[in-house]
Design a protein around this motif. Structure first.
Motif, PDB file in Angstrom:
ATOM      1  N   PRO A  79       0.838  -1.196   0.000  1.00 35.12           N
ATOM      2  CA  PRO A  79       0.000   0.000   0.000  1.00 35.12           C
ATOM      3  C   PRO A  79       0.882   1.258   0.000  1.00 35.12           C
ATOM      4  O   PRO A  79       2.105   1.175   0.156  1.00 35.12           O
ATOM      5  N   TYR A  80       0.263   2.415  -0.133  1.00 32.62           N
ATOM      6  CA  TYR A  80       0.970   3.695  -0.074  1.00 32.62           C
ATOM      7  C   TYR A  80       1.632   3.793   1.298  1.00 32.62           C
ATOM      8  O   TYR A  80       0.978   3.615   2.332  1.00 32.62           O
ATOM      9  N   HIS A  81       2.942   4.058   1.320  1.00 37.32           N
ATOM     10  CA  HIS A  81       3.676   4.019   2.587  1.00 37.32           C
ATOM     11  C   HIS A  81       5.000   4.776   2.461  1.00 37.32           C
ATOM     12  O   HIS A  81       5.356   5.261   1.392  1.00 37.32           O
ATOM     13  N   ASN A  82       5.722   4.822   3.582  1.00 35.06           N
ATOM     14  CA  ASN A  82       7.103   5.274   3.570  1.00 35.06           C
ATOM     15  C   ASN A  82       7.879   4.481   4.605  1.00 35.06           C
ATOM     16  O   ASN A  82       7.314   3.642   5.315  1.00 35.06           O
ATOM     17  N   GLU A 101       5.776  10.104  -6.372  1.00 33.36           N
ATOM     18  CA  GLU A 101       5.210  11.337  -6.932  1.00 33.36           C
ATOM     19  C   GLU A 101       4.556  11.087  -8.289  1.00 33.36           C
ATOM     20  O   GLU A 101       4.757  11.835  -9.242  1.00 33.36           O
ATOM     21  N   ARG A 104       6.062   5.972 -12.087  1.00 27.28           N
ATOM     22  CA  ARG A 104       6.369   4.558 -11.856  1.00 27.28           C
ATOM     23  C   ARG A 104       7.698   4.210 -12.523  1.00 27.28           C
ATOM     24  O   ARG A 104       7.923   4.520 -13.697  1.00 27.28           O
ATOM     25  N   ASN A 120       7.056   9.073   0.521  1.00 25.23           N
ATOM     26  CA  ASN A 120       5.846   8.296   0.291  1.00 25.23           C
ATOM     27  C   ASN A 120       5.900   7.640  -1.084  1.00 25.23           C
ATOM     28  O   ASN A 120       6.309   8.263  -2.065  1.00 25.23           O
ATOM     29  N   HIS A 121       5.465   6.375  -1.151  1.00 19.69           N
ATOM     30  CA  HIS A 121       5.514   5.639  -2.414  1.00 19.69           C
ATOM     31  C   HIS A 121       4.668   4.367  -2.345  1.00 19.69           C
ATOM     32  O   HIS A 121       4.282   3.926  -1.271  1.00 19.69           O
ATOM     33  N   TYR A 122       4.397   3.837  -3.517  1.00 17.82           N
ATOM     34  CA  TYR A 122       3.865   2.488  -3.668  1.00 17.82           C
ATOM     35  C   TYR A 122       5.031   1.634  -4.132  1.00 17.82           C
ATOM     36  O   TYR A 122       5.980   2.137  -4.756  1.00 17.82           O
ATOM     37  N   SER A 123       4.959   0.328  -3.896  1.00 17.33           N
ATOM     38  CA  SER A 123       5.973  -0.575  -4.436  1.00 17.33           C
ATOM     39  C   SER A 123       5.385  -1.969  -4.531  1.00 17.33           C
ATOM     40  O   SER A 123       4.354  -2.271  -3.929  1.00 17.33           O
ATOM     41  N   GLN A 146       0.536   5.386   4.711  1.00 18.87           N
ATOM     42  CA  GLN A 146       0.221   6.802   4.514  1.00 18.87           C
ATOM     43  C   GLN A 146      -1.146   6.935   3.861  1.00 18.87           C
ATOM     44  O   GLN A 146      -1.589   6.023   3.162  1.00 18.87           O
ATOM     45  N   GLU A 148      -3.466   8.451   1.069  1.00 21.75           N
ATOM     46  CA  GLU A 148      -3.294   9.022  -0.256  1.00 21.75           C
ATOM     47  C   GLU A 148      -3.866  10.418  -0.305  1.00 21.75           C
ATOM     48  O   GLU A 148      -4.869  10.716   0.338  1.00 21.75           O
TER      49      GLU A 148
END
Length: 149
Positions: A79-82, A101, A104, A120-123, A146, A148
């Motif tokens: 999920p969206y996180h850091n 940001e 991808r 913050n990012h998705y992976s 985080q 969104e």
């Protein structure tokens, strides 16, 4: 692109081996640290969708620095996180991706990336092949969800 992979793959292998050479929990004979694949002890991260890790030095789930192999199932997405600290990563197998940001970037085997802490990012891992990574941090691992924007 082929030229980049030819250069990146040996460099990534060198990083991996030099990191493994510093391993404290792996076996050591005459100052040589050894962590053969057959000796790695894989542990599944709870509530991770099947993500596993094998510590080489330190403990990914403990406090302080660590170095570990991480295995993401093919198609697994975070999920969206850091992360509180920077997380340098070498991709050994599969294709891992990060969305930062809105951009991808895909990292096939032989790639390296280093996300700064608190970014913050998705992976995740693309479908088709599990992703084997080597990650290390100066301090403990965390994944901070985080909201969104």
């Amino acid at each position: 692109m082929k030229k980049l992979l030819v250069v990146a793959a040996p460099f990534s292998a060198m990083l991996l081996l030099s990191s493994a050479a510093l391993a404290g929990e792996s076996s050591s004979v005459n100052g040589v640290i050894s962590a053969p694949a057959a000796d790695l002890k894989w542990v599944e991260l709870p509530r991770s969708g099947g993500v596993k890790y094998a510590n080489v030095r330190g403990d990914l789930t403990g406090k302080g620095p660590y170095e570990a192999f991480v295995l993401f199932p093919a198609g697994a997405n975070n999920p969206y996180h850091n992360h509180s600290a920077a997380i340098p990563t070498v991709v050994i197998q599969g294709t891992f991706y990060a969305v930062v940001e809105g951009k991808r970037t895909e990292y096939p085997a032989g790639s390296f990336y280093d996300l700064p802490g608190k970014m913050n990012h998705y992976s995740g891992c693309l479908p088709g092949m599990d992703c084997l990574l080597f990650q290390y941090q100066k301090d403990h691992f965390d994944l901070v969800p985080q909201t969104e924007k």
